[in-house]
Design a protein around this motif. Structure first.
Motif, PDB file in Angstrom:
ATOM      1  N   ARG A  76       0.832  -1.213   0.000  1.00 30.87           N
ATOM      2  CA  ARG A  76       0.000   0.000   0.000  1.00 30.87           C
ATOM      3  C   ARG A  76       0.860   1.255   0.000  1.00 30.87           C
ATOM      4  O   ARG A  76       0.590   2.214  -0.740  1.00 30.87           O
ATOM      5  CB  ARG A  76      -0.928  -0.025   1.210  1.00 30.87           C
ATOM      6  CG  ARG A  76      -2.014  -1.100   1.146  1.00 30.87           C
ATOM      7  CD  ARG A  76      -2.748  -1.203   2.470  1.00 30.87           C
ATOM      8  NE  ARG A  76      -3.834  -2.187   2.394  1.00 30.87           N
ATOM      9  CZ  ARG A  76      -4.473  -2.673   3.453  1.00 30.87           C
ATOM     10  NH1 ARG A  76      -4.144  -2.250   4.684  1.00 30.87           N
ATOM     11  NH2 ARG A  76      -5.450  -3.551   3.302  1.00 30.87           N
ATOM     12  N   ARG A  91       4.221  -6.180 -11.400  1.00 31.48           N
ATOM     13  CA  ARG A  91       2.992  -5.380 -11.582  1.00 31.48           C
ATOM     14  C   ARG A  91       1.757  -6.260 -11.518  1.00 31.48           C
ATOM     15  O   ARG A  91       0.898  -6.277 -12.386  1.00 31.48           O
ATOM     16  CB  ARG A  91       3.073  -4.611 -12.895  1.00 31.48           C
ATOM     17  CG  ARG A  91       4.208  -3.584 -12.858  1.00 31.48           C
ATOM     18  CD  ARG A  91       4.609  -3.073 -14.211  1.00 31.48           C
ATOM     19  NE  ARG A  91       5.874  -2.351 -14.123  1.00 31.48           N
ATOM     20  CZ  ARG A  91       6.631  -2.037 -15.155  1.00 31.48           C
ATOM     21  NH1 ARG A  91       6.251  -2.371 -16.364  1.00 31.48           N
ATOM     22  NH2 ARG A  91       7.758  -1.410 -14.982  1.00 31.48           N
ATOM     23  N   GLN A 103       4.584   6.135  -5.344  1.00 33.24           N
ATOM     24  CA  GLN A 103       4.705   6.345  -6.789  1.00 33.24           C
ATOM     25  C   GLN A 103       4.261   7.746  -7.194  1.00 33.24           C
ATOM     26  O   GLN A 103       4.673   8.267  -8.228  1.00 33.24           O
ATOM     27  CB  GLN A 103       3.855   5.315  -7.538  1.00 33.24           C
ATOM     28  CG  GLN A 103       4.436   3.919  -7.563  1.00 33.24           C
ATOM     29  CD  GLN A 103       5.592   3.781  -8.526  1.00 33.24           C
ATOM     30  OE1 GLN A 103       6.741   3.874  -8.127  1.00 33.24           O
ATOM     31  NE2 GLN A 103       5.302   3.569  -9.799  1.00 33.24           N
ATOM     32  N   THR A 113       4.799  -4.803  -6.790  1.00 30.80           N
ATOM     33  CA  THR A 113       4.154  -3.560  -7.187  1.00 30.80           C
ATOM     34  C   THR A 113       4.812  -2.892  -8.386  1.00 30.80           C
ATOM     35  O   THR A 113       4.124  -2.253  -9.184  1.00 30.80           O
ATOM     36  CB  THR A 113       4.133  -2.569  -6.013  1.00 30.80           C
ATOM     37  OG1 THR A 113       5.478  -2.360  -5.550  1.00 30.80           O
ATOM     38  CG2 THR A 113       3.288  -3.081  -4.872  1.00 30.80           C
ATOM     39  N   ARG A 114       6.143  -3.050  -8.537  1.00 31.94           N
ATOM     40  CA  ARG A 114       6.845  -2.243  -9.538  1.00 31.94           C
ATOM     41  C   ARG A 114       7.563  -3.041 -10.613  1.00 31.94           C
ATOM     42  O   ARG A 114       8.060  -2.458 -11.579  1.00 31.94           O
ATOM     43  CB  ARG A 114       7.858  -1.323  -8.839  1.00 31.94           C
ATOM     44  CG  ARG A 114       7.167  -0.334  -7.922  1.00 31.94           C
ATOM     45  CD  ARG A 114       8.141   0.628  -7.310  1.00 31.94           C
ATOM     46  NE  ARG A 114       7.469   1.491  -6.365  1.00 31.94           N
ATOM     47  CZ  ARG A 114       8.090   2.309  -5.523  1.00 31.94           C
ATOM     48  NH1 ARG A 114       9.419   2.362  -5.536  1.00 31.94           N
ATOM     49  NH2 ARG A 114       7.405   3.055  -4.670  1.00 31.94           N
ATOM     50  N   ARG A 130       2.644   1.941  -3.401  1.00 29.01           N
ATOM     51  CA  ARG A 130       1.753   2.505  -4.418  1.00 29.01           C
ATOM     52  C   ARG A 130       1.519   3.991  -4.174  1.00 29.01           C
ATOM     53  O   ARG A 130       1.413   4.774  -5.122  1.00 29.01           O
ATOM     54  CB  ARG A 130       0.446   1.711  -4.441  1.00 29.01           C
ATOM     55  CG  ARG A 130       0.633   0.335  -5.092  1.00 29.01           C
ATOM     56  CD  ARG A 130      -0.584  -0.536  -5.051  1.00 29.01           C
ATOM     57  NE  ARG A 130      -0.382  -1.745  -5.867  1.00 29.01           N
ATOM     58  CZ  ARG A 130      -1.070  -2.851  -5.743  1.00 29.01           C
ATOM     59  NH1 ARG A 130      -2.023  -2.945  -4.824  1.00 29.01           N
ATOM     60  NH2 ARG A 130      -0.818  -3.886  -6.518  1.00 29.01           N
TER      61      ARG A 130
END
Length: 452
Positions: A12, A148, A18, A144-145, A15
Motif C-alpha cells: 500500500r 505489476r 509512486q 508492485t513495480r 503505491r
C-alpha cells in the motif's frame, strides 16, 4: 520468509510513493537515512568505528549530510563482516560453511536469513545478508513495480531461468515470491537450450523471468515455432538488456520486456517504466550518487566514475555510500509518466560473452558467463576464466588457501559441465596467480576471456 502483515502494509505504501513529488521523495530519503544512521551507530561496531574515525557519532546524526559520510566498498565490508552486521548471531565463518552445504531450496541461514553470494563485475567475491524485514520489502517492491501484479482468484505461474545451483540474487528473489500469489518454478541456465525450452513449455509461465540473453534465445525458439507459450510479462535482469535482445523478446513474445535493475547488494533497485524503454530508480528505498555532489542521482563527467548506493531498507547488513561498479546514464529530461523517481536510460555494467564448447556428438553448447560470476569459495579473492580452445578453459585464481579453493571450484564447475552435457568433452584447470588486475580504475574486471 515474507512477513504477511508487513508485506500488505508495504504494498500500500509503495503505491502511494509512486505519486510523490520530488521534494517529498527527498524528505522521505532524509528521514530514512537518519533512522538508518541511528541504527548502525548503535548496532554495528564497524560503522561506530568507521564513522568515529571521521568525527561522526550518534549525537551528530541530525546535523550531517550524506556527503559527510565516508564511502565503503566490498573489500572493506567483507574484511570486517562480523562487525558490519547488526545481528551478532551472524558470523562470516559460519556463513561460509553454510554456503558450502548442499543446496536445499528455501533453506535459510539460522532459519531466517537469506544469504546471497557473488563475485560481480569486479571478479571479487562478496556475501550479503537479508533478514525477514528486508526480504518482505524486496517482495513488495517486486510485486508492485516489477511484476505489476493485480489480484487474481488463482495463483500466477511464474518461472525464472537463471543460475539456480547456488545462493544467488536471482534465486533469492524468486524463492521469496509470496506463495499465496505465485506458483513459482526455477530452471537452470546451465541446462542445454533444448531442455530449458522443454521445461518452459511444460510449465507455461504467465511471468517469464531470467537473463536477457537466454530469454532472447527462447524468444527465437518461440518465433521458430519450437516453443509455444503466452507469457503476460517478461522480466529481464542480471546482465545488460541490449537493443538486439529487446527486439528479439518483442518479436518472439509480442510484448516489451520489463528490465529489472538488481544486484546482490540490493535485490531490487529499479525497473522499466511502463510504456517506455528507460528505467526508474526506486529512490524511496535507496539513495544513489554518481559523483561528489548533492545526495541523489547526479551526472558524472568521468566514464569510470562509480555509483555510490545507500540501501535505506537493509538493517541487517547496512550498505551506506557503498561503491558499486556500475555507472548509470541518466535521461536528459523528466519521464513523461510524471513519476518523480529518477529515470536512467542505460546501465554501464557487466557485459560478458558466452563461452561456446564442442560436445562429443559434434554439437555446440554454451556456458553462461553468470555461471562463472557466481563461483564462490572461502579465501577466494578474484577469478578470471580464460578459454583456450573449444574443449578447454583455465580458471585463473587469486586467493588464500589454494587446496580448498581448488577443491570447491572444481566441484562447482564440474556440476555446470555435467548439467550442460560437456563433462566428457571439456577439460579445465585451476591456475593460481599472485594478482589478477582489473581493467580500469573503477575496478572493472574481464571475468570471461573467450576465443573467437
Amino acid at each position: 520468509m515474507v512477513v504477511i502483515p508487513q508485506f500488505i502494509q508495504q504494498v500500500r505504501q509503495l503505491r502511494r510513493n509512486q505519486h510523490m513529488l520530488r521534494g517529498q521523495l527527498h524528505a522521505l530519503q532524509e528521514s530514512k537515512l537518519r533512522q538508518l544512521l541511528r541504527h548502525v551507530l548503535v548496532a554495528s561496531p564497524f560503522y561506530q568505528r568507521h564513522y568515529g574515525q571521521h568525527g561522526i557519532r550518534l549525537q551528530h546524526v541530525d546535523g550531517i549530510s550524506i556527503k559527510d559520510l565516508p564511502p565503503v566498498d566490498k573489500k572493506l565490508l567483507m574484511d570486517n563482516f562480523d562487525d558490519v552486521v547488526c545481528d551478532r548471531r551472524l558470523k562470516r565463518a559460519a556463513i561460509d560453511r553454510f554456503l558450502l552445504e548442499p543446496l536445499v531450496s528455501g533453506k535459510q541461514f539460522l532459519g531466517e536469513f537469506t544469504v546471497v553470494h557473488t563475485s560481480g563485475s569486479t571478479g571479487a567475491p562478496g556475501v550479503f545478508v537479508y533478514g525477514p524485514r528486508e526480504v518482505t520489502t524486496v517482495a513488495a517492491l517486486m510485486m508492485t513495480r516489477v511484476r505489476r501484479f493485480q489480484l487474481q482468484p488463482r495463483r500466477i505461474r511464474m518461472m525464472t531461468v537463471s543460475a539456480v545451483e547456488g545462493r544467488y540474487a536471482g534465486v533469492a528473489v524468486s524463492q521469496h515470491a509470496p506463495v499465496f500469489l505465485y506458483a513459482s518454478a526455477r530452471c537452470s541456465v546451465n541446462l542445454p537450450l533444448v531442455e530449458i525450452a522443454a521445461r518452459v513449455q511444460a510449465f507455461r509461465p504467465e511471468i517469464l523471468a531470467g537473463y536477457p540473453s537466454v530469454l532472447a534465445q527462447l524468444a527465437g525458439e518461440q518465433k521458430a515455432g519450437r516453443l509455444r507459450i503466452a507469457p503476460r510479462t517478461v522480466i529481464t535482469s542480471g546482465e545488460p538488456l541490449t537493443a538486439a535482445a529487446r527486439q528479439a523478446l518483442q518479436e518472439g513474445f509480442g510484448l516489451p520486456p520489463i528490465d529489472l535493475l538488481a544486484s546482490s547488494e540490493s535485490l531490487v533497485m529499479g525497473a522499466t517504466c511502463p510504456g517506455h524503454e528507460h528505467l526508474h530508480l526506486f529512490e524511496d528505498f535507496h539513495i544513489f550518487e554518481v559523483s561528489d555532489a548533492d545526495a541523489g542521482v547526479v551526472r558524472s563527467r568521468d566514464e569510470d566514475e562509480q555509483t555510490l548506493m545507500t540501501s535505506l531498507y537493509n538493517y541487517t547488513l547496512p550498505l551506506i555510500r557503498y561503491r558499486m561498479s556500475d555507472r548509470y546514464v541518466l535521461r536528459d529530461e523528466p519521464c513523461p509518466c510524471g513519476c518523480a523517481m529518477t529515470a536512467i536510460k542505460q546501465v554501464a555494467g557487466r557485459s560478458e560473452e558466452y563461452l561456446w564448447f564442442d560436445k562429443r556428438s559434434g554439437e555446440r553448447e554454451f556456458i553462461h558467463p553468470l555461471s562463472f560470476v557466481e563461483l564462490y569459495a572461502p579465501g577466494l579473492e578474484r577469478t578470471r576464466i580464460v578459454q583456450k580452445s573449444r574443449t578447454e578453459f583455465m580458471i585463473e585464481v587469486q586467493g588464500q588457501g589454494h587446496d580448498e579453493i581448488e577443491r570447491v571450484l572444481k566441484k562447482q564447475i564440474g556440476i555446470v559441465l555435467d548439467t550442460k552435457g560437456l563433462a566428457e568433452s571439456v577439460r579445465f584447470s585451476v591456475c593460481f596467480r599472485d594478482h589478477i588486475p582489473p581493467l580500469s580504475k573503477a575496478g572493472k574486471h574481464q571475468l570471461v576471456v573467450p576465443i573467437h
